[in-house]
Write an enzyme that holds these catalytic residues in place. Structure first.
Site, short mmCIF file in Angstrom:
data_model
loop_
_atom_site.label_atom_id
_atom_site.label_comp_id
_atom_site.label_asym_id
_atom_site.label_seq_id
_atom_site.Cartn_x
_atom_site.Cartn_y
_atom_site.Cartn_z
N TYR A 11 -10.61 4.94 3.94
CA TYR A 11 -9.64 4.53 2.99
C TYR A 11 -8.49 3.66 2.83
CZ TYR A 11 -9.86 9.90 1.84
OH TYR A 11 -11.17 11.19 1.94
N ARG A 70 1.13 0.76 5.47
CA ARG A 70 1.65 1.44 5.19
C ARG A 70 1.26 2.35 4.05
NH1 ARG A 70 7.09 -2.21 6.10
NH2 ARG A 70 7.48 -1.08 8.44
N LYS A 78 5.24 0.92 14.04
CA LYS A 78 3.86 2.01 12.88
C LYS A 78 4.50 3.92 13.61
CE LYS A 78 1.53 4.58 9.85
NZ LYS A 78 0.49 4.07 8.89
N ASN A 94 6.01 7.09 10.83
CA ASN A 94 5.34 8.71 10.41
C ASN A 94 5.70 9.82 11.44
OD1 ASN A 94 3.57 7.67 8.81
ND2 ASN A 94 1.93 7.84 9.60
N HIS A 121 24.64 14.02 -1.04
CA HIS A 121 25.38 13.13 -0.34
C HIS A 121 25.12 11.86 -0.33
CE1 HIS A 121 27.38 11.91 3.78
NE2 HIS A 121 28.20 12.65 3.56
N ARG A 153 24.40 9.80 2.45
CA ARG A 153 24.25 9.67 3.86
C ARG A 153 23.13 10.64 4.35
NH1 ARG A 153 28.90 7.21 4.03
NH2 ARG A 153 29.46 9.32 4.27
N CYS A 175 -2.66 11.21 9.24
CA CYS A 175 -1.02 10.47 9.66
C CYS A 175 -0.14 10.89 10.42
CB CYS A 175 -0.80 9.75 8.57
SG CYS A 175 -2.49 8.90 7.83
N TYR A 232 -4.47 18.48 1.70
CA TYR A 232 -4.27 18.35 2.70
C TYR A 232 -2.50 18.02 1.85
CZ TYR A 232 -3.17 13.26 2.71
OH TYR A 232 -2.43 11.97 2.52
N LYS A 233 -2.50 17.23 0.25
CA LYS A 233 -1.27 17.37 -0.78
C LYS A 233 -2.05 16.78 -1.86
CE LYS A 233 -0.30 12.18 0.03
NZ LYS A 233 0.37 11.34 0.34
N ARG A 266 -8.45 15.92 5.37
CA ARG A 266 -8.09 16.46 6.93
C ARG A 266 -6.60 17.00 7.65
NH1 ARG A 266 -8.69 9.98 7.70
NH2 ARG A 266 -8.04 9.72 5.73
N1 SAJ Z 1 4.74 17.40 3.11
C1 SAJ Z 1 5.79 18.06 2.63
N2 SAJ Z 1 7.39 17.46 2.26
C2 SAJ Z 1 7.18 16.80 1.80
C3 SAJ Z 1 6.68 15.33 1.77
C4 SAJ Z 1 5.10 15.72 2.32
O1 SAJ Z 1 5.62 19.83 3.22
O2 SAJ Z 1 8.85 16.51 1.34
C5 SAJ Z 1 4.01 17.40 3.68
C6 SAJ Z 1 2.10 16.87 2.93
O3 SAJ Z 1 2.03 17.61 1.93
C7 SAJ Z 1 1.30 16.98 3.49
C8 SAJ Z 1 2.39 15.48 4.78
O4 SAJ Z 1 3.04 16.34 4.32
O5 SAJ Z 1 0.40 17.51 3.78
C9 SAJ Z 1 1.62 14.47 4.50
O6 SAJ Z 1 1.69 13.58 3.45
P1 SAJ Z 1 3.10 12.99 3.21
O7 SAJ Z 1 2.49 11.85 1.35
O8 SAJ Z 1 3.97 12.59 3.39
O9 SAJ Z 1 2.35 11.27 4.47
P2 SAJ Z 1 0.39 10.69 3.97
O10 SAJ Z 1 0.02 11.05 5.50
O11 SAJ Z 1 -0.39 11.01 2.86
O12 SAJ Z 1 0.94 9.20 4.56
C10 SAJ Z 1 1.55 9.09 5.29
C11 SAJ Z 1 2.52 8.11 4.53
N3 SAJ Z 1 3.52 7.22 5.86
C12 SAJ Z 1 5.16 7.56 5.47
O13 SAJ Z 1 5.32 8.00 4.50
C13 SAJ Z 1 6.35 7.44 6.34
C14 SAJ Z 1 2.27 6.66 4.26
O14 SAJ Z 1 3.31 5.79 3.98
C15 SAJ Z 1 1.49 5.84 6.00
O15 SAJ Z 1 0.69 4.67 6.03
C16 SAJ Z 1 1.07 7.04 6.05
O16 SAJ Z 1 1.10 8.14 6.28
C17 SAJ Z 1 -0.36 6.85 6.97
O17 SAJ Z 1 -1.68 6.32 6.86
O18 SAJ Z 1 0.33 6.56 8.43
#
Ligand code: SAJ
Length: 408
Positions: A10, A150, A202, A206, A240, A242, A256, A315-316, A323
């Site tokens: 990926y 990232r 990193k 996450n 808000h 902040r 991740c 997963y999304k 995974r």
């Molecule tokens: N999710 C929620 N609510 C949200 C956002 C996400 O429930 O508001 C869930 C998603 O449905 C999913 C999980 O969290 O199940 C993770 O999804 P994600 O879209 O937040 O993130 P990833 O895992 O696809 O990618 C993340 C990213 N990290 C950050 O935004 C800090 C990406 O930038 C990283 O490169 C990636 O992890 C990685 O490879 O580490």
């Protein structure tokens, strides 16, 4: 600079393609020969927005794929970093093996950069000792770096080009050399630091997202108790300047965000309390979805799970990656308690991962009365008219409001 990207998964594949499309000479390697053959034939190996077009640009550039490691100036290691579910610590075996393979063939002065996410201290604990065993000196015979990726699945190609990046290196001049490679395609700021800081940064990124989602999930449960609308509350709170609360959901999946915080919990068990609690809250969400499903069933006099269907296995939204998927976690838990297994459908998942999995949405909808929306794929917009006569538990808040539509 001739670049070898180790691991065509990926992260490795889009990164290699982007470098080649920017004019660098790139060789993509993978131990999986069939993947190399598919890539050589010009087939992409997973679904991602814009990957096809990027592949076409890269092929016109200078990319090739090989099952063996070539001589190169920079090796970018993008192999999986599983974690041990019991100890909650990283399993560095793929990274260690890749570095060993590179060291078998690389010339003096080559740079080996780890792109995979690793827990803080991995380079010191597992990579430097390999060099030592071989009588090699980091900074003289070979150079080490860490260039944590990232990019977010679903928007990888855009983010490869636009996100800021971190480069950890032992020597600033090596950091500059690696930076020049990434600057060939990356328009974001590229910060050079030391390897340990890059590793930690990193994982912190996450972990921050995981804790924020856990907060949103906890709010969803609190609001449910007194019938408040969590989405409206978050929407208003986020006005808000902040405050920036993420969105509640059926759990946190992917390789991740659901994994990296455990590295900190595993390494700092007495210190990482908030981080651990956030992980537990998010891991408990599939069970909470099940509880909500039961409440709706009771309210509507539905007696068994035979006509309950789960929409979404990934997963999304809009990715084909399953995974650590919350739906799979939920199905696993249901399997232990219930028979027959629940019905499931996901437009992105072509292979059969579970019993009673559908590949046709109409067949799926014909067999269910209550649809639990676990993933908000774009396809759902077209399906919504067909859901009018169903009960819906919308864990992603993507189906709008109306009679028979329930939220987390
Ligand atoms: N999710 C929620 N609510 C949200 C956002 C996400 O429930 O508001 C869930 C998603 O449905 C999913 C999980 O969290 O199940 C993770 O999804 P994600 O879209 O937040 O993130 P990833 O895992 O696809 O990618 C993340 C990213 N990290 C950050 O935004 C800090 C990406 O930038 C990283 O490169 C990636 O992890 C990685 O490879 O580490």
């Amino acid at each position: 600079m001739k670049v070898c990207v180790v691991g065509m998964g990926y992260i490795g594949l889009p990164t290699a393609l982007m470098m080649a499309a920017s004019g660098l000479e790139v060789i993509g390697t993978d131990y999986d020969e069939s993947k190399i053959q598919r890539l050589t034939r010009g087939e992409i190996t997973f679904e991602e927005k814009g990957l096809d077009a990027l592949f076409a640009r890269a092929v016109n550039g200078r990319i090739s794929f090989s099952g063996s490691y070539p001589a190169a100036d920079l090796y970018v290691v993008a192999v999986p970093t599983p974690y041990d579910a019991l100890s909650r610590k990283i399993d560095p075996s793929y990274v260690v093996s890749a570095v060993n393979n590179v060291l078998d063939i690389c010339g003096k002065g080559a740079i080996i950069s780890i792109e995979s996410t690793i827990s803080p201290g991995t380079v010191d604990r597992f990579i430097r000792p390999i060099l030592k065993q071989r009588g090699l000196e980091a900074g003289k015979d070979v150079h080490l770096a860490h260039t944590p990726e990232r990019i977010i699945p679903g928007n990888m190609i855009y983010e490869l080009e636009h996100n800021a990046r971190t480069i950890g290196a032992d020597l600033p001049e090596i950091g500059e050399k690696v930076k020049a490679v990434y600057a060939s395609f990356c328009k974001g700021e590229i910060v050079i630091t030391d390897i340990r800081t890059a590793e930690m940064t990193k994982v912190v990124e996450n972990t921050f997202r995981d804790v924020n989602i856990a907060f949103a999930n906890e709010l969803a449960k609190i609001c449910r108790q007194d019938n408040m609308d969590v989405y409206e509350i978050i929407r208003i709170a986020n006005k808000h300047p902040r405050v920036n609360i993420l969105t509640p959901g059926p759990g946190v999946g992917g390789h991740c965000i659901s994994v990296d915080p455990w590295f900190l919990v595993g390494d700092y068990p007495n210190l990482a309390n908030l981080i651990k609690q956030a992980r537990l809250i998010n891991d408990g969400m599939p069970e909470y979805v099940l509880e909500r499903t039961r409440q709706i069933m009771v309210e509507h006099g539905l007696k068994d799970y035979n006509r309950i269907g789960f929409y979404g296995l990934t997963y999304k939204e809009n990715v084909d990656d399953v995974r650590e998927s919350p739906t799979l976690q939920l199905l696993e838990s249901m399997k232990r308690h219930l028979a027959p297994p629940p019905r499931v459908y996901d437009p992105y998942v072509k292979q059969d991962l579970t019993e009673r999995q559908y590949h046709d949405p109409d067949a799926f909808l014909k067999d269910v009365d209550l649809v639990v929306v676990m993933v908000g794929h774009d396809e759902l917009k077209d399906l919504l008219p067909k859901l009018r006569d169903k009960l819906i538990l919308d864990t992603r808040n993507v189906c709008g409001d109306g009679e028979g539509i329930y939220k987390l």
